[in-house]
Structure formats: C-alpha cells, structure tokens
Design a protein around this motif. Structure first.
Motif, PDB file in Angstrom:
ATOM      1  N   SER A 304       0.599  -1.622  -0.051  1.00  0.00           N
ATOM      2  CA  SER A 304       0.027  -0.221  -0.096  1.00  0.00           C
ATOM      3  C   SER A 304       0.910   1.198  -0.257  1.00  0.00           C
ATOM      4  CB  SER A 304      -0.610  -0.064   0.957  1.00  0.00           C
ATOM      5  OG  SER A 304       0.005  -0.063   2.518  1.00  0.00           O
ATOM      6  N   ILE A 305       2.323   1.032   0.913  1.00  0.00           N
ATOM      7  CA  ILE A 305       2.539   2.405   0.817  1.00  0.00           C
ATOM      8  C   ILE A 305       3.594   2.499  -0.732  1.00  0.00           C
ATOM      9  CG2 ILE A 305       5.213   2.913   1.372  1.00  0.00           C
ATOM     10  CD1 ILE A 305       2.891   2.930   3.772  1.00  0.00           C
ATOM     11  N   GLU A 307       2.290   2.042  -3.693  1.00  0.00           N
ATOM     12  CA  GLU A 307       0.646   2.144  -4.416  1.00  0.00           C
ATOM     13  C   GLU A 307       0.992   3.628  -3.936  1.00  0.00           C
ATOM     14  OE1 GLU A 307      -2.508  -0.262  -4.113  1.00  0.00           O
ATOM     15  OE2 GLU A 307      -1.769  -1.476  -5.259  1.00  0.00           O
ATOM     16  N   ALA A 308       0.681   4.254  -3.197  1.00  0.00           N
ATOM     17  CA  ALA A 308       0.711   5.718  -2.588  1.00  0.00           C
ATOM     18  C   ALA A 308       1.487   6.118  -2.936  1.00  0.00           C
ATOM     19  CB  ALA A 308       0.430   4.999  -1.332  1.00  0.00           C
ATOM     20  N   ALA A 309       2.939   5.914  -3.568  1.00  0.00           N
ATOM     21  CA  ALA A 309       4.246   6.929  -3.527  1.00  0.00           C
ATOM     22  C   ALA A 309       4.213   6.848  -5.271  1.00  0.00           C
ATOM     23  CB  ALA A 309       5.144   6.198  -3.428  1.00  0.00           C
ATOM     24  N   LEU A 310       3.565   5.563  -6.207  1.00  0.00           N
ATOM     25  CA  LEU A 310       3.248   5.094  -7.790  1.00  0.00           C
ATOM     26  C   LEU A 310       2.023   6.770  -7.932  1.00  0.00           C
ATOM     27  CD1 LEU A 310       4.546   1.916  -7.556  1.00  0.00           C
ATOM     28  CD2 LEU A 310       5.884   4.023  -8.323  1.00  0.00           C
ATOM     29  N   GLY A 311       0.850   6.226  -6.681  1.00  0.00           N
ATOM     30  CA  GLY A 311      -0.563   6.998  -7.337  1.00  0.00           C
ATOM     31  C   GLY A 311      -0.021   8.709  -7.109  1.00  0.00           C
ATOM     32  N   HIS A 323      10.620   5.137   0.030  1.00  0.00           N
ATOM     33  CA  HIS A 323       9.914   4.959   1.500  1.00  0.00           C
ATOM     34  C   HIS A 323      10.361   3.453   0.946  1.00  0.00           C
ATOM     35  CE1 HIS A 323       7.185   7.914   0.363  1.00  0.00           C
ATOM     36  NE2 HIS A 323       7.281   8.281  -0.431  1.00  0.00           N
ATOM     37  N   TRP A 421       3.758   1.468  10.217  1.00  0.00           N
ATOM     38  CA  TRP A 421       2.747   1.951   9.173  1.00  0.00           C
ATOM     39  C   TRP A 421       1.074   1.225   9.957  1.00  0.00           C
ATOM     40  CZ3 TRP A 421       7.210  -0.496   8.352  1.00  0.00           C
ATOM     41  CH2 TRP A 421       6.746  -1.159   7.757  1.00  0.00           C
TER      42      TRP A 421
ATOM     43  N   MET B  90      -1.641   2.019 -13.371  1.00  0.00           N
ATOM     44  CA  MET B  90      -1.567   1.556 -12.476  1.00  0.00           C
ATOM     45  C   MET B  90      -1.604   0.014 -12.037  1.00  0.00           C
ATOM     46  SD  MET B  90      -0.475   3.139  -9.090  1.00  0.00           S
ATOM     47  CE  MET B  90      -0.750   2.396  -8.010  1.00  0.00           C
ATOM     48  N   PHE B 128      -7.014   5.531  -2.114  1.00  0.00           N
ATOM     49  CA  PHE B 128      -7.003   3.608  -1.811  1.00  0.00           C
ATOM     50  C   PHE B 128      -8.002   3.355  -1.560  1.00  0.00           C
ATOM     51  CE2 PHE B 128      -2.855   4.429  -3.810  1.00  0.00           C
ATOM     52  CZ  PHE B 128      -2.549   3.866  -4.725  1.00  0.00           C
ATOM     53  N   ASN B 132      -3.401   4.204   3.329  1.00  0.00           N
ATOM     54  CA  ASN B 132      -2.058   4.567   3.415  1.00  0.00           C
ATOM     55  C   ASN B 132      -0.580   5.534   3.480  1.00  0.00           C
ATOM     56  OD1 ASN B 132      -2.501   5.757   0.530  1.00  0.00           O
ATOM     57  ND2 ASN B 132      -1.729   4.246  -0.014  1.00  0.00           N
ATOM     58  N   PHE B 134       1.765   7.660   4.840  1.00  0.00           N
ATOM     59  CA  PHE B 134       3.740   7.618   4.867  1.00  0.00           C
ATOM     60  C   PHE B 134       3.523   7.774   5.771  1.00  0.00           C
ATOM     61  CE2 PHE B 134       3.690   9.699   0.604  1.00  0.00           C
ATOM     62  CZ  PHE B 134       3.539   8.240  -0.330  1.00  0.00           C
ATOM     63  N   THR B 184       0.086   8.484  10.261  1.00  0.00           N
ATOM     64  CA  THR B 184      -0.399   7.233  11.057  1.00  0.00           C
ATOM     65  C   THR B 184      -0.950   7.373  12.583  1.00  0.00           C
ATOM     66  OG1 THR B 184       1.584   6.816  11.528  1.00  0.00           O
ATOM     67  CG2 THR B 184       0.674   5.653   9.570  1.00  0.00           C
TER      68      THR B 184
END
Lengths: 421, 289
Positions: A304-305, A307-311, A323, A421, B90, B128, B132, B134, B184
């Motif tokens: 998920s981390i 994906e967050a960065a790629l997104g 990350h 996280w 994606m 998402f 999520n 960081f 978080t």
C-alpha cells in the motif's frame, strides 16, 4: 451423552495437552539456559587469571660503575638502547638472593623473570633517563609464565624446579611478588612467551578485516537485494541467480577460503595473511546472508505504501529510495549486523589464506600481515604452555563481548528505525 | 441440543410492468445506456484487461465527463477496481497484467509510448481503499507529491500548498496544531482525508477513488462523501464503491459492472430507480451481489 457433556469431557484433555506443551517449552528454554550458563561460567573462570599478571619487585642498580658509564658521558638514544639491561636484571636478581652461588641455581634464578623483562626495563630507562646514576630503583618486573602459573593457581607443573618454588616462597615473605592488572594482554601482539602475549594484533586484524567486509558486503548486498526484489525481470535468469544465492548461503565457509586462495592470492597476486584478502573472502561468505535478509525486509514493506507513492506520480526508483528502503532499513541492518557477527567469528576460510601465521607486529592497514581473534584462539588453544589456556579463554571472552555488543547494536538499530504503518 | 431451523424467508415477488433487458452471457454484448458522451474528460474504448490467461475486463467502453462524479458499482470481482486502476496505469506495476483498448485523457492516448506514466499519475491521482499515509509527519505526507514534482520553489510556497490541500480535504482545522505529528497516528477517517489531501496537493485533473470509505464508520463516511461533493467543483472523480447508497449520494452517473462487463451506464437517479437491465436490477435490489 449430550454434546456439551462431550465437550466438557474433552476439555480437560485439551487443557492437559496445552499444559504439557508449555512444560516442554519451559524445559527446552531451561536446558538451553543451563548450557549457556555452564559455558559462560567455564570460560569466565578460566579467563580470569589471564587478566592478572604476576610481577616481581626488583631493586635494579643504576650507578655509573655498574652501567660502565662515565658520569660525564652524554646520554643519547643510542647509548641508552645499547646498555646491558639483561645483565642489570641478573645483577638485581643476584643481589636479591645473595645466597645463590652455584651456576645451575643461578640459571634457575634468572628464569624467574620473563624473557621480556629487559625490554620493560629498557623502555622504562629510555623514557626516564634521569634515573641513570642512582644507586638503585625499585621496579615491578613481569614473572615468567611458569612462575606466574605457580603463583596464581598454586599448581606445580613439571617445568618448575623445587629451587624456584623456594625462591618464590622467599619473595612472598618479602612481599616482593604480587599480581597486577595484565596490561600486556591488551597492548601486545602474539608471542611465544605467554606472559608477553596479547590480543592487540588480533583485535586490530579483526577490525581491518571486518572493515573491508563491511565496506564491500553492505553496499553490494543491499544493491543486489533491491535490484532482485524491485527491478529484476521475472525470468529464468533471475530464478537461476536467486537459487544460487540461496545455495551460496549453505556452502561450507572453508570453501570460500579455498576460493580466496586460488583467486585473490594465486591469480590476482594479493598479499598473503592480509586483512584485504580476509575481508574479501568474508564478504563472499556474508553476502548471501545480507542479500536474503534484505530481500525479506524489502518484501515485508506493505504494498500500500508503494502504491501510494506511485499513485502520486513518484517514479519507481523514487518509490524505492524514498519509501521502500527506509522502511526496510531495520531488517536490512539486522541482517547485515548478524552477517558481520558471523564474519567476526569465522576461522576456517582465514586459515586457507594464511591469516594463521605467527604474527608479532600490530597490523597498521589492510595490506599488513595480520591474524584475527578467532584464529588467535585457535592458535593459542594449540599451544603447549599452561598459561595459554587462560589466554585462550580470555580471548574467547573478548570475542563474546564483541559479538554481544554487535547483536545489541542490531536490536537497538532495529528499535530505532522501526516505525509503525 | 439442536437448533431449530427457521424456514427460509420467501423471496419478495417483484412486480415490474416494463420488460427488462436480458444481457447475453456470451463474450459479445452491448452496454445499455449512455456510456459514450460528447466532450469527455476521459474516454475509453474497447478495453480488455488480462491477468495472465484470465480476462478481467471484456470489451468495455466508458466516457467520463468534466467535473462529474462517476460511480462504478458491481459485485466483488466484477472488474471495477481493475478498470479504475487501468485509468492511471497502476496496472503497469503488476507484471502479468495486460491492457488493450483505447484510453484518452483530453484526447491524448495515455498508453502511448510517448506518455510517461509518472506524468500521467500526476494528472490522474488516486485514493486507495485502505488509508495508506506514509510513516512520516502529516506535513511531509502532503508535501511529498509537490516535492517530487518540484511544484514549490521555496518553503513558503510549499507551506501554502500543504495548508490549502489540508483545507480542501477538510482536515486542516483538526491537525493545524500537530502538522509534525505522524500521519499514521490519526484516526481512520482522518487518515483517509490525509490521503485525499496528499492527492490533491499535486493538483491532478482526475481523482480515482477505490472504495475510499469502505473501512470507515458512518460518520467518517459522511464527511468523506461531503468532501467528494465539494471536490467535484475542481476535479473529475471516478469512484468505486460497494455501497449503493454512497453511489446514489455522491455520483451523477453510475456504471454497473458484472463479471468484467460493463452492463449498464446511466444517470444515477435512473439506475437506482428504473434500471433497464435485469442484472442491474437484481444487484440494486439485493437479489445477489
């Protein structure tokens, strides 16, 4: 019988089984603990004598007549170094035991002190030249290892003659023999004479070797792990590389030593017994450990981390460096330090590349001849002199302290970098 | 002790006057409703998505208009998330995934060789299912996007972007005193709004949301839904949701997916009150799904 009765009947059995299982576990832990305690008690009790050295207080005559010097003579370095220090110590011993006249008894008397005694005296005089001309000075002189064993452990070995026992008794009564903290153990390198042997050379050898290992295996290991886990295409070649890395982790370490001998020394012509070659060999041995644990750590980073960065439009490389690697760092460091601890305790591959040689000098760099702590243990454990037993145990203790420190460091680093996280 | 078996509730009989369209189960089918609109923001034609040998999306065409919220609904495994993820590429990160068809954003082919997925994802942001953030501070979470894209030339500008984004996501009031606290450490709903703030900090044109409220309680969900409604002024939004009420509340148009096929598209009010397909009706009336 109704269901609930059946459940009740079985419940007792279930609880008994759980209790039994817990008991097995406790017994296993206890057994492990007992063996660890036995090991530590044995090593510590054997090592303790090595941290104490027996010394004899001698009155050393320093008047000009004895030294055969003119009172007006200028005392430069060469004159001071050339003085007959061995003779001075013998004179001092004769003066301490005036009743000894016969030649063979004199020989035994001279053997009370260490062969290195003259160098102790020389160093003392060179750093204090103003002492020259005094009638006598009192100086603690290191005893020979047999006398040391006799005095500390009160055990008689066949190497000690009855006359010498009598000398020691007399010294005891005059309070001229005592044990002091053994600084030689930390300030000297290997020696044939146990009382002059120390671990400084091996300690620095281990340091240089591990430095080479760390500088090579950490960047290469992390780089390989990141590439294989994040960027490598999924194909037969990658699978082949992965299988081989796993296989390498299981290769006996002595094989790496043979490889080092054949490749680094015979083919590339690198120096024998050098920390450089030792470090290279240990890097080869440590790499699989670091790669495997780093890959596991990278794999454990939540997708998920990523994906967050790629997104957000981070590139793949940015995602990995911003990350994935920071989050995998605790695992990577733990693996690296455990690999380093393994390397620190490794003996077999280093025997192959000549780090087992008798080396008296303290290595000043990665190209000097050196030995390492575990090899020093191996060498001393093989020596016949009784006093080496204590030295061996003391060196094991020092090695254990270093290993414990490194493992503690690994835990602290993991705690420090760990983020939820 | 045995448990008394209750009789299954009788199925509630549906009395429908108008005839429903039966969608054929073969590979060729036709989407019912207006899946193609004039002047779309996003346009997809004949999309097929494969995971290895398995086909997840079949021949789907769907347009998304400017400043509208399109809801993608359908039973689990129907391909709505897959379709959403192919809109900002994606799916490129999944090695076995293969996408065919035509995708254009403002008339630009997003799967063209010249299109950089990094640039595309800066234009098409994503929120998402599971929040999520960081494992960094709230500030750094929001500032990450602008930083990597170089949107701010100095710290004051970056502060400005972070604060505006948090304000737009309705989170600024709650976190203004603890911008350096870890992201978080926020509650689930706050974390999801932080992720929305992080996405809008890059100023995308389209925001894709993959079940953004599915892990949240009703109050947090309501806040997110209100937020989506406000965001519609500046952004085009595609939202995947399992909650039909949510789709009905936030979207203007709704698309119903079934087993990888886009069955029906229409105005949200029409889909939920008078669906034209039998499959759609079965789903929204709860007969399956």
């Amino acid at each position: 019988m109704s269901n609930i009765k059946l459940v009740e009947k079985n419940l007792k059995k279930r609880y008994a089984r759980e209790r039994r299982f817990q008991l097995y576990g406790k017994m296993a832990v206890l057994t492990g603990f007992i063996f660890l305690a036995l090991l530590l008690i044995d090593i510590i009790s054997k090592a303790m004598p090595a941290f104490q050295a027996t010394e004899i207080l001698l009155d050393i005559p320093l008047d000009h007549a004895t030294l055969e010097l003119e009172p007006a003579q200028k005392l430069d370095q060469d004159t001071l170094s050339a003085l007959n220090y061995a003779g001075l110590i013998k004179t001092a011993l004769r003066q301490a035991f005036p009743e000894v006249t016969n030649r063979s008894d004199k020989k035994l008397l001279y053997k009370l002190v260490s062969d290195g005694a003259e160098f102790t005296l020389r160093d003392h005089i060179i750093s204090n030249p103003e002492l020259i001309g005094k009638d006598s000075i009192s100086l603690w002189i290191k005893a020979d290892d047999d006398i040391d064993t006799l005095f500390k452990l009160e055990t008689l070995t066949s190497r000690v003659k009855p006359e010498q026992v009598a000398f020691v008794e007399q010294l005891k009564q005059e309070n001229r023999i005592a044990t002091h903290f053994n600084t030689t153990f930390f300030s000297n390198s290997d020696s044939r004479e146990p009382e002059q042997a120390g671990i400084k050379g091996a300690l620095l050898g281990s340091f240089w070797t591990l430095l080479v290992t760390l500088l090579l295996s950490l960047p290469i290991g992390i780089g390989a792990a990141v590439y294989l886990e994040e960027f490598a295409p999924q194909n037969k070649l990658t699978d082949f590389v992965e299988i081989n890395i796993n296989n390498l982790a299981a290769v006996p370490s002595i094989v790496f030593g043979l490889l080092g001998l054949a490749v680094f020394i015979n083919f590339f012509g690198m120096p024998r017994s050098a920390p450089l070659v030792g470090g290279l060999v240990l890097s080869l041995m440590t790499l699989p450990t670091i790669i495997i644990s780093s890959r596991a750590a990278i794999k454990a980073v939540p997708p998920s981390i990523k994906e967050a960065a790629l997104g957000l439009g981070a590139s793949h490389v940015q995602t990995v460096f911003h990350h994935v690697i920071p989050l995998a760092m605790p695992g990577i460091l733990t693996g690296a330090i455990i690999g380093m601890a393994q390397a620190l305790g490794e003996t077999a591959p280093l025997l192959m590349i000549g780090m087992v040689a008798f080396i008296v000098d303290v290595p000043g760099g990665i190209l000097d001849s050196a030995t390492v702590l575990p090899v020093q243990i191996y060498l001393w454990a093989d020596s016949p002199e009784r006093a080496f037993t204590a030295l061996t145990a003391a060196t094991i203790l020092v090695l254990l302290v270093f290993l414990a420190t490194m493992n503690t460091l690994a835990i602290l680093l993991r705690k420090h970098f760990e983020k939820r996280w | 002790m045995s448990i008394q078996q209750t009789a299954t509730a009788p199925a509630i009989a549906q009395t429908q006057t108008n005839q429903k369209i039966m969608t054929s189960t073969s590979d060729t089918y036709k989407t019912v409703g207006r899946n193609i609109i004039p002047n779309p923001k996003f346009s997809t034609r004949n999309v097929n998505v494969f995971y290895g040998d398995k086909q997840a999306i079949f021949d789907t065409s769907l347009d998304i208009g400017n400043n509208e919220v399109v809801a993608l609904i359908g039973p689990s495994g129907c391909g709505k998330s897959t379709f959403l993820r192919s809109l900002n590429r994606m799916n490129d990160t999944i090695p076995i995934c293969r996408v065919t068809g035509e995708f254009t954003l403002d008339g630009e082919d997003i799967y063209a060789k010249t299109m950089d997925p990094v640039l595309l994802r800066a234009r098409v942001g994503m929120v998402f299912q599971k929040a999520n953030p960081f494992p960094k501070s709230i500030y750094d979470n929001v500032a990450y996007g602008p930083r990597i894209h170089g949107l701010a030339s100095n710290n004051a500008e970056l502060d400005e972007i972070v604060i505006t984004s948090l304000e737009k996501a309705g989170l600024f009031k709650e976190v203004k005193d603890r911008l350096n606290a870890p992201g978080t450490g926020l509650s689930g709903g706050q974390q999801q709004r932080l992720c929305i703030a992080r996405t809008i900090a890059v100023s995308p044109e389209v925001i894709l949301m993959d079940e953004p409220a599915s892990a949240l309680d009703p109050i947090a969900t309501a806040i997110i839904e209100e937020l989506i409604d406000e965001l519609r002024e500046n952004f085009t939004i595609v939202i995947v949701t399992h909650s039909m009420q949510q789709a009905a509340r936030v979207s203007q148009r709704t698309a119903y997916f079934h087993l990888g096929k886009l069955i029906e598209v229409g105005k949200t009010s029409q889909i939920f009150t008078n669906p034209r397909c039998e499959l759609t009706e079965n789903y929204i009336t709860g007969k399956f799904g």
